[in-house]
Motif scaffolding. Sequence first.
Motif, PDB file in Angstrom:
ATOM      1  N   LEU A  92       0.642  -1.296   0.120  1.00 40.72           N
ATOM      2  CA  LEU A  92      -0.193   0.079  -0.012  1.00 40.72           C
ATOM      3  C   LEU A  92       0.427   1.455  -0.130  1.00 40.72           C
ATOM      4  O   LEU A  92       0.254   2.107   0.058  1.00 40.72           O
ATOM      5  N   SER A  94       2.162   3.378  -2.597  1.00 40.61           N
ATOM      6  CA  SER A  94       2.407   3.901  -2.961  1.00 40.61           C
ATOM      7  C   SER A  94       3.772   5.396  -3.205  1.00 40.61           C
ATOM      8  O   SER A  94       3.881   4.949  -4.766  1.00 40.61           O
TER       9      SER A  94
ATOM     10  N   ASP B  27       2.182   4.858  -9.639  1.00 40.87           N
ATOM     11  CA  ASP B  27       2.300   3.806  -8.816  1.00 40.87           C
ATOM     12  C   ASP B  27       0.889   3.877  -7.692  1.00 40.87           C
ATOM     13  O   ASP B  27       0.504   3.347  -7.226  1.00 40.87           O
ATOM     14  N   ASP B  28       0.192   4.524  -8.128  1.00 42.27           N
ATOM     15  CA  ASP B  28      -1.215   5.437  -7.146  1.00 42.27           C
ATOM     16  C   ASP B  28      -2.481   4.417  -7.753  1.00 42.27           C
ATOM     17  O   ASP B  28      -3.415   4.347  -6.648  1.00 42.27           O
ATOM     18  N   LEU B  31      -3.484   1.136  -5.243  1.00 43.00           N
ATOM     19  CA  LEU B  31      -4.069   1.615  -4.402  1.00 43.00           C
ATOM     20  C   LEU B  31      -5.192   0.896  -3.972  1.00 43.00           C
ATOM     21  O   LEU B  31      -5.887   1.086  -4.733  1.00 43.00           O
ATOM     22  N   GLN B  32      -5.554  -0.513  -3.140  1.00 35.22           N
ATOM     23  CA  GLN B  32      -6.981  -0.967  -2.330  1.00 35.22           C
ATOM     24  C   GLN B  32      -6.509  -0.927  -0.865  1.00 35.22           C
ATOM     25  O   GLN B  32      -5.670  -2.459  -0.797  1.00 35.22           O
ATOM     26  N   ALA B  33      -7.348  -0.618   0.242  1.00 37.19           N
ATOM     27  CA  ALA B  33      -6.154  -0.825   1.165  1.00 37.19           C
ATOM     28  C   ALA B  33      -7.701  -1.767   2.047  1.00 37.19           C
ATOM     29  O   ALA B  33      -7.132  -2.101   3.042  1.00 37.19           O
ATOM     30  N   GLU B  34      -8.553  -1.257   1.796  1.00 42.45           N
ATOM     31  CA  GLU B  34      -9.781  -2.995   2.307  1.00 42.45           C
ATOM     32  C   GLU B  34     -10.267  -2.969   1.021  1.00 42.45           C
ATOM     33  O   GLU B  34     -10.585  -2.634   0.653  1.00 42.45           O
ATOM     34  N   LEU B 153      -4.984   6.327   0.755  1.00 38.62           N
ATOM     35  CA  LEU B 153      -3.748   7.091   1.511  1.00 38.62           C
ATOM     36  C   LEU B 153      -3.217   7.231   2.412  1.00 38.62           C
ATOM     37  O   LEU B 153      -2.154   7.574   2.959  1.00 38.62           O
ATOM     38  N   ILE B 155      -3.247   5.404   4.823  1.00 39.30           N
ATOM     39  CA  ILE B 155      -2.482   3.758   4.988  1.00 39.30           C
ATOM     40  C   ILE B 155      -0.864   4.825   5.482  1.00 39.30           C
ATOM     41  O   ILE B 155      -0.104   4.175   6.296  1.00 39.30           O
ATOM     42  N   ASN B 156      -0.345   5.800   4.541  1.00 40.64           N
ATOM     43  CA  ASN B 156       1.002   5.469   4.701  1.00 40.64           C
ATOM     44  C   ASN B 156       1.218   6.793   5.343  1.00 40.64           C
ATOM     45  O   ASN B 156       0.796   7.626   5.468  1.00 40.64           O
ATOM     46  N   PRO B 157       2.572   6.617   6.118  1.00 44.09           N
ATOM     47  CA  PRO B 157       3.056   7.582   7.164  1.00 44.09           C
ATOM     48  C   PRO B 157       3.250   8.681   6.599  1.00 44.09           C
ATOM     49  O   PRO B 157       3.554   9.175   7.386  1.00 44.09           O
ATOM     50  N   LEU B 158       3.756   8.852   5.287  1.00 41.33           N
ATOM     51  CA  LEU B 158       4.086   9.858   4.744  1.00 41.33           C
ATOM     52  C   LEU B 158       3.191  11.031   4.403  1.00 41.33           C
ATOM     53  O   LEU B 158       3.808  12.182   4.267  1.00 41.33           O
ATOM     54  N   SER B 161       0.055  13.767  -0.585  1.00 44.51           N
ATOM     55  CA  SER B 161      -1.324  14.397  -0.628  1.00 44.51           C
ATOM     56  C   SER B 161      -1.669  14.332  -1.776  1.00 44.51           C
ATOM     57  O   SER B 161      -0.726  13.597  -3.069  1.00 44.51           O
TER      58      SER B 161
END
Lengths: 424, 424, 424, 424
Positions: A92, A94, B27-28, B31-34, B153, B155-158, B161
């Motif tokens: 996840l 990305s 890269d985005d 994305l499928q977090a759930e 997005l 989920i990502n600690p970064l 935006s």
Amino acid sequence: MKDNALVTGFKTTRQQSLQACEPLAIDDYGLQAEAFTSPPKWHLAHTSWFFETFLLKPFLPDYQPFCEQYEVLFNSYYNAVGEQFPRPKRGLLSRPTVDEVMHYREHVDQAMMQLLSMVDHSDYLQICQRCRLGIEHEQQHQELFYTDLKYSLAINPLYPSYMNGLPEKQLTESSVSEPAAMQWCEYQGGAVAIGVDEAPLSHENFSFDNESPRHTVFLQPFALANRLVTNAEFAAFIDDGGYQRPELWLADGWAVVQSENWQAPLYWRERDGQPVEFTLHGLLPRNPDQAVCHISGYEADAYASWAKARLPTEAEWEYAASSQANDHHEYMTLQPSPASGDQPLLQLYSDCWQWTGSAYRPYPGFSPAAGAIGEYNGKFMCNQWVLRGGSCVSQANHLRPSYRNFFYPQDRWQFSGIRLAKDL
Amino acid sequence: MKDNALVTGFKTTRQQSLQACEPLAIDDYGLQAEAFTSPPKWHLAHTSWFFETFLLKPFLPDYQPFCEQYEVLFNSYYNAVGEQFPRPKRGLLSRPTVDEVMHYREHVDQAMMQLLSMVDHSDYLQICQRCRLGIEHEQQHQELFYTDLKYSLAINPLYPSYMNGLPEKQLTESSVSEPAAMQWCEYQGGAVAIGVDEAPLSHENFSFDNESPRHTVFLQPFALANRLVTNAEFAAFIDDGGYQRPELWLADGWAVVQSENWQAPLYWRERDGQPVEFTLHGLLPRNPDQAVCHISGYEADAYASWAKARLPTEAEWEYAASSQANDHHEYMTLQPSPASGDQPLLQLYSDCWQWTGSAYRPYPGFSPAAGAIGEYNGKFMCNQWVLRGGSCVSQANHLRPSYRNFFYPQDRWQFSGIRLAKDL
Amino acid sequence: MKDNALVTGFKTTRQQSLQACEPLAIDDYGLQAEAFTSPPKWHLAHTSWFFETFLLKPFLPDYQPFCEQYEVLFNSYYNAVGEQFPRPKRGLLSRPTVDEVMHYREHVDQAMMQLLSMVDHSDYLQICQRCRLGIEHEQQHQELFYTDLKYSLAINPLYPSYMNGLPEKQLTESSVSEPAAMQWCEYQGGAVAIGVDEAPLSHENFSFDNESPRHTVFLQPFALANRLVTNAEFAAFIDDGGYQRPELWLADGWAVVQSENWQAPLYWRERDGQPVEFTLHGLLPRNPDQAVCHISGYEADAYASWAKARLPTEAEWEYAASSQANDHHEYMTLQPSPASGDQPLLQLYSDCWQWTGSAYRPYPGFSPAAGAIGEYNGKFMCNQWVLRGGSCVSQANHLRPSYRNFFYPQDRWQFSGIRLAKDL
Amino acid sequence: MKDNALVTGFKTTRQQSLQACEPLAIDDYGLQAEAFTSPPKWHLAHTSWFFETFLLKPFLPDYQPFCEQYEVLFNSYYNAVGEQFPRPKRGLLSRPTVDEVMHYREHVDQAMMQLLSMVDHSDYLQICQRCRLGIEHEQQHQELFYTDLKYSLAINPLYPSYMNGLPEKQLTESSVSEPAAMQWCEYQGGAVAIGVDEAPLSHENFSFDNESPRHTVFLQPFALANRLVTNAEFAAFIDDGGYQRPELWLADGWAVVQSENWQAPLYWRERDGQPVEFTLHGLLPRNPDQAVCHISGYEADAYASWAKARLPTEAEWEYAASSQANDHHEYMTLQPSPASGDQPLLQLYSDCWQWTGSAYRPYPGFSPAAGAIGEYNGKFMCNQWVLRGGSCVSQANHLRPSYRNFFYPQDRWQFSGIRLAKDL
């Protein structure tokens, strides 16, 4: 590996990781089909993190990390370094993008070149040792890159090919002649020594810490099969009801057969009624003479029971392999080949890792290194089984009698196969 | 929507989906977090699949599908069409690549232009109706694109935006003045009519089948809050122990609070001791006057209990909303704004969907359309709760009093908030 | 219920709970096959806890609890009272023993007699109200006793019989003649009133709080089936592929069919190729004319779709049931009977609870009582579906048009069946 | 064990199982708190099933089984015998009742007496061998009876006592004096033999098949602690952050610490701020000098790391234990005692099983017996760890140097403790 050789080894290995990615689309770099696999991008970043964490940060004066948050994002399992981004969610991330990860790699590479040039550094020996470990570590991840990618691509009903076209050598070789008949090679055993005594982190004549210390074990007389079990042989096991007969299985293995509904090796498929298998070249006809691959330790053990044999112990395997020349391959073939050659034991290193019946435990006298780097191997020494040899996606310099690979007995996504053993 | 308008609507909508993706990196797109979210690439492909499946295959002579296997890959949930690729694994479809999906879209667009030009087609009316449904369907997916992307997005600690920079309008507006004080708007109720009577699939004056038929309901006298509950008000609920007091919660809601360890709305965070929230512009300071957003139905219900009020029924909401002009926004703001304006009821459509206390069930006399297209809404009419209004990521033409949105009461990833109600 | 009647009601009800347990072995009292069921012993203790907690502790001077720890052990779900022993583990409470629980009941009974004799007590009215609630509560648990016990016994391959021998009446009745043909009873609807206006906790003319307040709803013209769907009719649904056709099912229901592999009602079995069903009398031949029983709301809804009908709303059911005399049974038959009689609507109360299409929500103007006792019903008013009528294991005095029963749509262990409805 | 001795052994063992149950209430016989435990009633029935299945059915002419269905109900894990009632649901078998199981036992006992009297039976030797195995099997279940019952009683907040009152010996012994100081006993190792060579199923001089064959292993010089780790020592580990420091743990162990939130040994509790532990005598003050008990292999390993030692291998343990007299206890004490005595190694057999660092695998040359009886041990030989010694609930005749006990490293419900080892 001499010091110049170290620099060369570093550059070559770093380059190999990029080359392995060349056939990929950007879309592929984030693939993570299960928690036990990692995305290609993550492998690229984590191997860089390893050099940054264990070499650049402690030893390179004024080193500026590429991005502070990568310390967490790309930490695999080093509790002594700090928190880790949750493993099942690596797919996840990305961001950073592939482009950014490539910049990260360059940043690390340049700093490493700088560090390796500091021959007067007060910690120069340790730097060389750790650099060598980082190289070997990246090579291990190159193998994981292939096994993880294969697993993730196999989820896709389009069965994407990582690399089109089977190497000509393999296509011409396959099935043209009868495979070598299986024969037993006999060994008398007794008190023999296994393992290596080199300092684990030596940068010359490298071995991993789990291969040490060299020590005596006592072996009863035994025999090993001269080649691996083939697809045709494994198909006979299936046809004989192998997956329906609990008496052939360890109890824990039988439970997995039931819960996962295993019926065949991981990548076996049928297409239009014909036996095929998923490979890194897409779906291919299944070659009956090729070593059966991508089977769990439980399946290996059940097959051995059915064949009225058993799995070798790791000591038996190492002792036998040490008694003949090491003629491993020099390049990855991405698929196992049928057995050929004239050594006593064939297919030791270049086709499939070979499940042993040995639990992965520390050798007598082993103790892990101090600090975070001690987490490399030591803490995993339980519940896994040892595999020996090497596979068609292993790096050539990892192929030696003493190398200990290890996975859980239910794991199937490695290139793992079966060499039978028996008591004499 | 007249016929030319239909072509225009088609082109505009298809274009909007692409524009929404412009800020993304390749890269985005995967994305499928759930399982309940879908990747951007999948939204792009599935909305094309919809046109291909329900228009091109049945109505366009000699239509050649772009790829036979997409029928399974991009089928969301239409059992009458056939099998579906498992929803939780949509993020693992690295192939087709983004490039290939873009080609797929072009292929479908061209064929659709051809089909829509066949004004003498014997099924022309049905073609227009289904095309209109396909447009509305794609607009619904545009909203899901934002909600799903935001979730992944986060989920990502970064904290990446999606789009840098808050629109100037919002930055200058925020917190400059006291928000409108909450007031109660009173309604006498009685036997009133809700819903719409248009044929559900009309391509002019469109409404979804779940908004029909128009029918009489009986309302007791009631009042609605003139604006939505704010972040500041919800913070007071938290400070008063809202998440620790079971007496405020429905039993099923309290079970989720415990199992998920909910402590605050989905995207609330602390940074350096300051309240922030994750938005499509990254982490931003939390605006106390903004409508509280990304809360579940359970949280909405618990807040209402704490405030000694209740959630409105969907009939109350529709009846009240119908009694004033529909002044919805014309563009998406991506974040809710503080209440402003001079209508009796503020923030009906442009900030957050508003949870009602009504279970999502068919209206009296409703029956789903025949065939696969009948699966659009009908089979989901249980266990979910109705939300009314619209949000800062809704398409403008969906904003009307009769629109019925629906989610499970534990869902928090939509732009969902609270409008209080009470009995008189 | 007059005051003397209250004492009589209390004694009778307490006695009935013991009588229901008479056929049990001590071994049976701890059975809890799933978290949603409770062991017989727990029902006996919890109903006593209810009187102790809501009457004896607050109102009887110097009352000595039988055992302090029972406050936690036998608290079902009252958070305002305090902690609860985990529901799924009730079957693990081998202590207190059955003997000790019987002593507990006697202790509570004696104290209750003392309290009910205090006619000058300053809270006498509230005591009477709560006592009546406690009686009704215990009667509800008597019904659960049967449903829970049946579920737990069905796990045992010995298929134990709770009570040997079907009552003679049922044996002679069964299948002797054709069942009543299904007919539609028509109703014009309009603005009608449902619910009751009595004070919910009145001890005379009792009703539960969820049946109030009486209020107006607006009904379109509709028809109800005069009897319940039979086993033979449901078998035809199965034979027509009912459990294999997703188009008949709500999406959430279809998901459960898949995950639970539902193929038939809960207790249907085959023995030697003959259709049988598990009953409280053990395995019995399946009577084709009997109302189909132990089906979920999802199955009820799917059957109705297949029959081109729908489930009634709770308002339709209540309105129709109110329009004829209430001729419910006076004793439990433990199994449904074939339809018989000459009222317009048959089998309203004495065979199976009837799933409605209505979500269980509060009536307009409902508010739960203050304090712990307010947790009795209010907090469960979401996600469940309303069932109306009564069953062959319901207490006679619960059988009335306004009674609202409620379970999750996937629940099958209640005596639940199907009455069809349609629009006119 | 001579033939008369066999009859005596049979009678004594069968009687012991009943005596162990005497303190129970009928309510207790069905307790099964987790799938890995079994109810007392099931132990009583299964041990009878063992004699019926492996002796009476094959060897006693015209034997009439007590109940045909018990073949499935009380089959533990013998696939070659047939289906098994699901293990996690054993606690749901309220029928047969305790009374019926007692009759079953009598039925089996009488038939066994008949069979054992047939000294001219053509299979008399095998009958004696299997009878001896059945006796040893029942003794193993007697130990499991205690461990399982303790686990199930511990769920109950009433903390029921299996047997009131600690034996006087233990009460007077506890803490009266300083415990023996820990000392290291040194051993030189080399090529030594372990295991036993007796025919596994001999009825005289019995040993289990997993203890054979006797074979040579090579040991490096090592030392063992003369006594087990005490509660006080383990408390020091906890106080030093033992459960919060991942560097002390195997990776798999640390994962369990996190997921299960382990903070202390299984039965440690606090009451009124004082350290207590749950025992078969109820809650008792925790004796600091007693061996720490009910810890997992992971906790044992982590403690050893913290103490800068390691766990012994099973070969080291057996070799060392064989070098001194076997002075095991003759009666069960139900709780460990503080170390005492004057042998080099104390507490070998009578307090806690001692985790070794050895994976449970077959000895070289081992092969399981043919048929169902071969499932007794062989199929469990993976993923578990070997424990050596014996415990305060072990039968005296099981206490010998070669006995191999085995459990998963996360298991804590056995009476398991720690003896430290180190390299010399």
